[in-house]
Design an enzyme around this catalytic site. Structure first.
Site, PDB file in Angstrom:
ATOM      1  CG  ASP A 153      -6.422  -2.595  -4.260  1.00 15.04           C
ATOM      2  OD1 ASP A 153      -6.916  -1.559  -3.775  1.00 15.04           O
ATOM      3  OD2 ASP A 153      -5.219  -2.904  -4.149  1.00 15.04           O
TER       4      ASP A 153
ATOM      5  CB  SER B 153      -0.955  -0.040   1.191  1.00 13.43           C
ATOM      6  OG  SER B 153      -1.958   0.947   1.083  1.00 13.43           O
TER       7      SER B 153
ATOM      8  CG  HIS C 258      -5.825  -1.987  -0.381  1.00 15.07           C
ATOM      9  ND1 HIS C 258      -4.965  -1.565  -1.371  1.00 15.07           N
ATOM     10  CD2 HIS C 258      -5.335  -1.496   0.789  1.00 15.07           C
ATOM     11  CE1 HIS C 258      -4.001  -0.844  -0.830  1.00 15.07           C
ATOM     12  NE2 HIS C 258      -4.191  -0.792   0.474  1.00 15.07           N
TER      13      HIS C 258
END
EC number: 3.1.1.3
Length: 437
Positions: free
Chosen positions: A383, A309, A413
């Site tokens: 995501d 991320s 995600h």
């Protein structure tokens, strides 16, 4: 206000056929993954691996139980569509109450439980999914599989809690850097720090026979996890969290298990978050400096980088910065659900500081890929950041960069850290990092 329902029998009949087909797909998917998700094998013959396998097996069993309830709802829903409009409306109301009660019971178990269940639900629809091999950027990269009724059913079921899975939710609640809640999150005070904190949970590393050391680099704290039998290989693991969250328990589990199973020493930089004054202009050069120091001490072939991320953002930005400075880059890099274009949210503006949000230090999607090491990018079709991974793939093709991609269907995600399917990919990622055969 008076509400009206217009019922067209021929349309409802066709819809019933489509919904029944969807139910068949979902049922087949659930059956196909039942064995893999309810009986996850331990990655190694030790208590920690067994405990992790048991944890994810429990998740799979919970999903199968919920699937049974949803199957009842689905059957009644099809019957309602086949009947008259009045019967359809009544059955829909009754079954909506049934479905609502199932989710209500989950809500009663707390926010964390809901979050976990939502994150698991999409993955269980990926029938037959075991481990997705990477493809080179020069190949045509698409998410395996095609949109179907099952996908629509899955996304619809997640819609009420969509904000929990979106970075926009963080923007809504934590947009102001001086938010007191952000200060609390960054405070590293137990028991919150056992779940969101700057060090591994108590006893985790002791159980694995590992040593945890705390050092600093350029004013940035660094946590080093050294296994009982180190191989001399080092991984710089950069955590995600939208630049406002410290490492989570899922990060520490991944880092600790990786060190235990491979013998690699894992270094986790605790970079300053937005609410602590962290900006791309200061953090990225510091991160690049830390990686360069590891390369100087241990050699290029023994140093790799992984980031998820926001950590994927930092990993790529740091590598690009190292190239721009003429410094050697690590042997390989893995980016998990990377946030490569931070956009124009208030968090993004704070992270950018005095830089433009499309500056490569802030949003590395706009930087050059020339000179970078072999890089592996993992993303999922559910995501919100998946589109950025696709753009990165196209850029890698144009620039001839040594990038490979795993674009997995039905994955959320950070699915590598948060789902049973991600657990299956850990050995592959270790190989890509060069720390496992």
């Amino acid at each position: 206000m008076v509400s009206y329902v217009v019922a067209l029998p021929e349309v409802m009949s066709a819809a019933a056929t489509d919904v029944a087909s969807i139910g068949s797909v979902v049922a087949t998917a659930s059956q196909g993954v039942a064995g893999a998700t309810t009986t996850v094998l331990a990655a190694a013959e030790d208590e920690v691996s067994a405990a992790i396998a048991a944890l994810f097996s429990g998740h799979g069993q919970d999903y199968q139980a919920l699937s049974a309830q949803l199957a009842v709802f689905h059957e009644r829903f099809v019957q309602a569509l086949t009947g008259a409009a009045k019967g359809y409306a009544a059955a829909e109301l009754a079954n909506a109450s049934l479905l609502q009660s199932e989710f209500a019971s989950g809500i009663g178990n707390g926010f964390a439980t809901i979050h976990q269940e939502i994150q698991r639900a999409p993955t269980a629809l990926a029938a037959g999914f075991t481990q997705v091999p990477p493809f080179a950027a020069a190949q045509a990269g698409i998410f395996t599989g095609t949109p179907s009724g099952a996908a629509g059913f899955d996304i619809a079921s997640l819609w009420p809690v969509k904000p929990l899975l979106s970075l926009s939710a963080l923007e809504t609640h934590f947009a102001i850097p001086n938010n007191p809640l952000l200060a609390l999150i960054a405070s590293d005070i137990p028991p919150l720090s056992w779940f969101l904190g700057n060090s591994p949970p108590p006893l985790l590393n002791s159980l694995l026979g590992q040593t945890v050391q705390y050092t600093t680099y350029d004013g940035m704290s660094v946590v080093q996890i050294t296994p009982a039998h180190p191989t001399g290989e080092y991984v710089v693991a950069i955590h995600g969290g939208a630049f406002i969250l410290p490492p989570s328990i899922f990060h520490w589990l991944n880092y600790s298990v990786t060190a235990y199973q491979t013998g690699a020493t894992v270094q986790v930089p605790i970079y300053p978050l937005v609410q602590e004054g962290g900006t791309a202009g200061t953090v990225v050069p510091a991160m690049a400096g830390l990686i360069s120091t590891q390369i100087a001490q241990h050699g290029v072939s023994n140093v790799s980088v992984v980031g998820d991320s926001a950590g994927g953002n930092l990993a790529l930005a740091a590598a690009q910065y190292m190239v721009s400075q003429g410094n050697p880059v690590p042997s390989s890099m893995v980016l998990l659900s990377p946030w490569l274009d931070v956009g124009t949210w208030q968090i993004s503006q704070a992270w950018a500081g005095n830089l433009a949000v499309n500056d490569p230090l802030v949003s590395p999607l706009y930087g050059s890929l020339n000179g970078l090491p072999p890089t592996y990018v993992y993303s999922g079709s559910l995501d919100p950041l998946a589109q950025q991974a696709v753009v990165l793939e196209h850029t890698a093709v144009v620039q001839g960069a040594p990038f490979s991609f795993v674009l997995a269907p039905w994955q959320i995600h950070d699915w590598i850290l948060l789902t049973p399917w991600g657990l299956l990919s850990w050995p592959q990622i270790n190989q890509q990092l060069g720390i496992a055969a």
